[in-house]
Scaffold this motif. Structure first.
Motif, PDB file in Angstrom:
ATOM      1  N   TYR A   1     -26.460 -17.236 -33.327  1.00  0.00           N
ATOM      2  CA  TYR A   1     -26.503 -15.800 -33.564  1.00  0.00           C
ATOM      3  C   TYR A   1     -27.094 -15.106 -32.342  1.00  0.00           C
ATOM      4  O   TYR A   1     -28.137 -15.533 -31.822  1.00  0.00           O
ATOM      5  CB  TYR A   1     -27.347 -15.486 -34.805  1.00  0.00           C
ATOM      6  CG  TYR A   1     -26.777 -16.086 -36.062  1.00  0.00           C
ATOM      7  CD1 TYR A   1     -25.797 -15.425 -36.792  1.00  0.00           C
ATOM      8  CD2 TYR A   1     -27.192 -17.340 -36.508  1.00  0.00           C
ATOM      9  CE1 TYR A   1     -25.261 -15.992 -37.948  1.00  0.00           C
ATOM     10  CE2 TYR A   1     -26.664 -17.906 -37.656  1.00  0.00           C
ATOM     11  CZ  TYR A   1     -25.697 -17.230 -38.364  1.00  0.00           C
ATOM     12  OH  TYR A   1     -25.165 -17.794 -39.504  1.00  0.00           O
ATOM     13  N   ILE A   2     -26.434 -14.042 -31.884  1.00  0.00           N
ATOM     14  CA  ILE A   2     -26.938 -13.270 -30.755  1.00  0.00           C
ATOM     15  C   ILE A   2     -27.027 -11.805 -31.166  1.00  0.00           C
ATOM     16  O   ILE A   2     -26.267 -11.334 -32.018  1.00  0.00           O
ATOM     17  CB  ILE A   2     -26.078 -13.436 -29.491  1.00  0.00           C
ATOM     18  CG1 ILE A   2     -24.649 -12.924 -29.731  1.00  0.00           C
ATOM     19  CG2 ILE A   2     -26.053 -14.887 -29.040  1.00  0.00           C
ATOM     20  CD1 ILE A   2     -23.804 -12.954 -28.474  1.00  0.00           C
ATOM     21  N   ASP A   3     -27.959 -11.098 -30.572  1.00  0.00           N
ATOM     22  CA  ASP A   3     -28.176  -9.703 -30.936  1.00  0.00           C
ATOM     23  C   ASP A   3     -28.842  -8.982 -29.768  1.00  0.00           C
ATOM     24  O   ASP A   3     -29.347  -9.620 -28.818  1.00  0.00           O
ATOM     25  CB  ASP A   3     -29.064  -9.616 -32.177  1.00  0.00           C
ATOM     26  CG  ASP A   3     -28.909  -8.300 -32.933  1.00  0.00           C
ATOM     27  OD1 ASP A   3     -28.198  -7.412 -32.434  1.00  0.00           O
ATOM     28  OD2 ASP A   3     -29.506  -8.169 -34.016  1.00  0.00           O
ATOM     29  N   SER A   4     -28.837  -7.661 -29.826  1.00  0.00           N
ATOM     30  CA  SER A   4     -29.529  -6.817 -28.841  1.00  0.00           C
ATOM     31  C   SER A   4     -29.181  -7.219 -27.410  1.00  0.00           C
ATOM     32  O   SER A   4     -30.059  -7.464 -26.580  1.00  0.00           O
ATOM     33  CB  SER A   4     -31.049  -6.892 -29.062  1.00  0.00           C
ATOM     34  OG  SER A   4     -31.386  -6.574 -30.396  1.00  0.00           O
ATOM     35  N   VAL A   5     -27.881  -7.265 -27.142  1.00  0.00           N
ATOM     36  CA  VAL A   5     -27.401  -7.635 -25.804  1.00  0.00           C
ATOM     37  C   VAL A   5     -27.564  -6.443 -24.868  1.00  0.00           C
ATOM     38  O   VAL A   5     -27.180  -5.316 -25.205  1.00  0.00           O
ATOM     39  CB  VAL A   5     -25.922  -8.063 -25.858  1.00  0.00           C
ATOM     40  CG1 VAL A   5     -25.424  -8.425 -24.461  1.00  0.00           C
ATOM     41  CG2 VAL A   5     -25.751  -9.233 -26.816  1.00  0.00           C
ATOM     42  N   GLN A   6     -28.138  -6.668 -23.703  1.00  0.00           N
ATOM     43  CA  GLN A   6     -28.324  -5.606 -22.724  1.00  0.00           C
ATOM     44  C   GLN A   6     -27.895  -6.071 -21.336  1.00  0.00           C
ATOM     45  O   GLN A   6     -28.068  -7.246 -20.982  1.00  0.00           O
ATOM     46  CB  GLN A   6     -29.792  -5.161 -22.655  1.00  0.00           C
ATOM     47  CG  GLN A   6     -30.275  -4.382 -23.857  1.00  0.00           C
ATOM     48  CD  GLN A   6     -31.661  -3.821 -23.632  1.00  0.00           C
ATOM     49  OE1 GLN A   6     -32.612  -4.548 -23.357  1.00  0.00           O
ATOM     50  NE2 GLN A   6     -31.793  -2.513 -23.727  1.00  0.00           N
TER      51      GLN A   6
ATOM     52  N   GLU B   1     -29.755   2.966 -13.015  1.00  0.00           N
ATOM     53  CA  GLU B   1     -31.096   3.035 -13.583  1.00  0.00           C
ATOM     54  C   GLU B   1     -31.148   3.875 -14.850  1.00  0.00           C
ATOM     55  O   GLU B   1     -32.006   3.670 -15.717  1.00  0.00           O
ATOM     56  CB  GLU B   1     -32.081   3.599 -12.551  1.00  0.00           C
ATOM     57  CG  GLU B   1     -32.456   2.630 -11.434  1.00  0.00           C
ATOM     58  CD  GLU B   1     -31.382   2.535 -10.360  1.00  0.00           C
ATOM     59  OE1 GLU B   1     -30.362   3.249 -10.476  1.00  0.00           O
ATOM     60  OE2 GLU B   1     -31.569   1.754  -9.399  1.00  0.00           O
ATOM     61  N   GLN B   2     -30.238   4.850 -14.970  1.00  0.00           N
ATOM     62  CA  GLN B   2     -30.237   5.722 -16.147  1.00  0.00           C
ATOM     63  C   GLN B   2     -29.268   5.267 -17.238  1.00  0.00           C
ATOM     64  O   GLN B   2     -29.358   5.719 -18.379  1.00  0.00           O
ATOM     65  CB  GLN B   2     -29.876   7.163 -15.744  1.00  0.00           C
ATOM     66  CG  GLN B   2     -30.970   7.910 -14.985  1.00  0.00           C
ATOM     67  CD  GLN B   2     -31.130   7.440 -13.559  1.00  0.00           C
ATOM     68  OE1 GLN B   2     -30.137   7.224 -12.861  1.00  0.00           O
ATOM     69  NE2 GLN B   2     -32.364   7.269 -13.117  1.00  0.00           N
ATOM     70  N   ASN B   3     -28.342   4.392 -16.904  1.00  0.00           N
ATOM     71  CA  ASN B   3     -27.315   3.969 -17.852  1.00  0.00           C
ATOM     72  C   ASN B   3     -27.335   2.457 -18.024  1.00  0.00           C
ATOM     73  O   ASN B   3     -26.951   1.717 -17.114  1.00  0.00           O
ATOM     74  CB  ASN B   3     -25.928   4.413 -17.387  1.00  0.00           C
ATOM     75  CG  ASN B   3     -25.802   5.926 -17.344  1.00  0.00           C
ATOM     76  OD1 ASN B   3     -25.769   6.576 -18.367  1.00  0.00           O
ATOM     77  ND2 ASN B   3     -25.757   6.488 -16.143  1.00  0.00           N
ATOM     78  N   THR B   4     -27.806   2.019 -19.171  1.00  0.00           N
ATOM     79  CA  THR B   4     -27.901   0.600 -19.499  1.00  0.00           C
ATOM     80  C   THR B   4     -26.898   0.266 -20.599  1.00  0.00           C
ATOM     81  O   THR B   4     -26.732   1.042 -21.543  1.00  0.00           O
ATOM     82  CB  THR B   4     -29.327   0.252 -19.973  1.00  0.00           C
ATOM     83  OG1 THR B   4     -30.253   0.503 -18.915  1.00  0.00           O
ATOM     84  CG2 THR B   4     -29.429  -1.208 -20.390  1.00  0.00           C
TER      85      THR B   4
ATOM     86  N   LYS C   1     -29.007  -7.680 -14.454  1.00  0.00           N
ATOM     87  CA  LYS C   1     -29.495  -8.778 -15.289  1.00  0.00           C
ATOM     88  C   LYS C   1     -28.994  -8.597 -16.709  1.00  0.00           C
ATOM     89  O   LYS C   1     -28.728  -7.480 -17.164  1.00  0.00           O
ATOM     90  CB  LYS C   1     -31.017  -8.861 -15.265  1.00  0.00           C
ATOM     91  CG  LYS C   1     -31.759  -7.724 -15.945  1.00  0.00           C
ATOM     92  CD  LYS C   1     -33.262  -8.002 -15.924  1.00  0.00           C
ATOM     93  CE  LYS C   1     -34.059  -6.921 -16.639  1.00  0.00           C
ATOM     94  NZ  LYS C   1     -35.507  -7.223 -16.656  1.00  0.00           N
ATOM     95  N   ASN C   2     -28.849  -9.711 -17.400  1.00  0.00           N
ATOM     96  CA  ASN C   2     -28.355  -9.735 -18.771  1.00  0.00           C
ATOM     97  C   ASN C   2     -29.445 -10.311 -19.662  1.00  0.00           C
ATOM     98  O   ASN C   2     -30.001 -11.370 -19.372  1.00  0.00           O
ATOM     99  CB  ASN C   2     -27.085 -10.584 -18.838  1.00  0.00           C
ATOM    100  CG  ASN C   2     -26.578 -10.813 -20.250  1.00  0.00           C
ATOM    101  OD1 ASN C   2     -26.053 -11.864 -20.558  1.00  0.00           O
ATOM    102  ND2 ASN C   2     -26.727  -9.832 -21.123  1.00  0.00           N
ATOM    103  N   SER C   3     -29.762  -9.610 -20.730  1.00  0.00           N
ATOM    104  CA  SER C   3     -30.735 -10.128 -21.691  1.00  0.00           C
ATOM    105  C   SER C   3     -30.122 -10.088 -23.081  1.00  0.00           C
ATOM    106  O   SER C   3     -29.232  -9.279 -23.366  1.00  0.00           O
ATOM    107  CB  SER C   3     -32.039  -9.321 -21.654  1.00  0.00           C
ATOM    108  OG  SER C   3     -31.842  -8.014 -22.134  1.00  0.00           O
TER     109      SER C   3
END
Length: 265
Positions: free
Chosen positions: A178-183, A27-30, A98-100
Motif C-alpha cells: 500500500y502506498i499513499d501521500s505520494v509527492q 518551489e511553489q508547485n509540488t 525528489k520523490n517521497s
C-alpha cells in the motif's frame, strides 16, 4: 418547449478532462497524490499501470490509509511478481527533484518496494531501480533524493518517468503493498539524512553512514528496552563509529540533520 408542469425539459451530463501530457514542478508547485478523489477500486487517471495481473490489478483501496481514508494497493501475484506504476511525466531534470511516499506492506511475503525510473511505458524491462525500500506493516515515509543518482540519470536519453515497482517473489496467491501521500518536489539545497547503512559490525561496535547535505547531525541510540544509551550532537560528517556497545543487543538509531543556519532539515 416547456414540459407538462411548465418547466423546460433539460438533460444532465458529466465529463472528466484529460491529464496534462507533462507536468512542471518548482518551489511553489509540488506534485501530490493522496488518492482521496477516487472511488474505491478505481485506478488514478494520471498514473500508468505498466505491468499488472489483470485478475488482480492495482487500484484505490480503503482497507488501509495514511491520514485520509484511501490508499493505492499494489498487487503482486504468481502471474505478475513485479507490478510497476509510473507517475505522470515531469519536464524537470529528474536529478533536480525528489520523490517521497508513505508505504506499508500486507505481510513480509509482499517483498520490497523500489523507486526508480522507466523509459518506455509499454516495456516493463526498461524499469531501473534507484532505491529499494524494505518497509514494514506500519506506515512510514520514504524519500528518494534523485540528485544522488544524477550521474546515472544524465546518461538516460530523453526524460524518463518516475516509477514504483513491487519486487515480490510470490509464487501463489497474491500479496499487497500500500502506498499513499505520494509527492514530487524540487530537491532543497539542504537535504535531510537518508539511506542509513550499518557496516563493520562487531560484538561491541558498528559504523553508521548516511546520505545528506546538511551541515550537522544529532545521533540518538536506544537499546532494545528503548533506553537511550547515546546522544551525540554537532556531528559534521556523514558517518560515525559507535563503540562500547553491548554484545547481542538490538539498537535503534535516529539521525537528525540541521542546515548551516541551525534549522532542522
Amino acid at each position: 418547449n416547456c414540459g407538462t408542469d411548465g418547466t423546460s425539459q433539460w438533460i444532465l451530463g458529466t465529463f472528466t478532462t484529460q491529464c496534462l501530457d507533462e507536468l512542471t514542478i518548482d518551489e511553489q508547485n509540488t506534485y501530490v497524490e493522496d488518492f482521496e478523489s477516487y472511488q474505491v477500486s478505481d485506478f488514478p487517471n494520471c498514473l500508468t499501470m505498466v505491468s499488472q495481473d489483470d485478475n488482480h490489478p492495482s487500484n484505490v483501496a480503503s482497507i488501509y490509509a495514511n491520514g485520509g481514508t484511501k490508499a493505492l494497493a499494489m498487487y503482486a501475484s504468481a502471474n505478475c511478481q513485479k507490478p510497476i506504476i509510473a507517475l505522470p511525466k515531469f519536464t524537470n531534470d529528474l536529478s533536480t527533484i525528489k520523490n517521497s511516499l508513505y508505504a506499508r506492506y500486507e505481510s513480509a511475503n509482499s517483498g520490497s518496494l523500489q523507486i526508480g525510473y522507466i523509459t518506455d511505458l509499454e516495456d516493463s524491462s526498461t524499469f531501473v531501480a534507484l532505491k529499494t525500500i524494505e518497509a514494514s506493516s506500519t506506515w512510514k515515509k520514504y524519500t528518494a533524493d534523485l540528485d544522488y543518482y544524477a550521474e546515472q540519470l544524465q546518461q538516460v536519453e530523453g526524460t524518463p518517468y518516475i516509477a514504483i515497482r513491487q519486487n515480490s517473489g510470490v509464487t501463489s496467491s497474491y500479496n499487497f503493498y500500500y502506498i499513499d501521500s505520494v509527492q514530487v518536489m524540487i530537491t532543497p539545497d539542504c537535504k535531510g539524512p537518508s539511506d542509513l547503512t550499518v557496516s563493520n559490525l562487531t560484538a561491541t561496535s558498528a559504523n553508521l553512514s548516511w546520505l545528506s547535505t546538511a551541515a550537522t547531525f544529532n545521533i540518538t541510540v536506544k537499546d532494545e528496552n528503548n533506553t537511550e544509551v547515546a546522544s551525540l550532537t554537532d556531528i559534521t560528517e556523514t558517518n560515525y563509529d559507535l563503540t562500547e556497545l553491548t554484545t547481542l543487543t538490538t539498537y535503534t538509531v535516529t539521525i537528525a540533520g540541521f542546515c548551516s543556519d541551525g534549522t532542522p532539515t
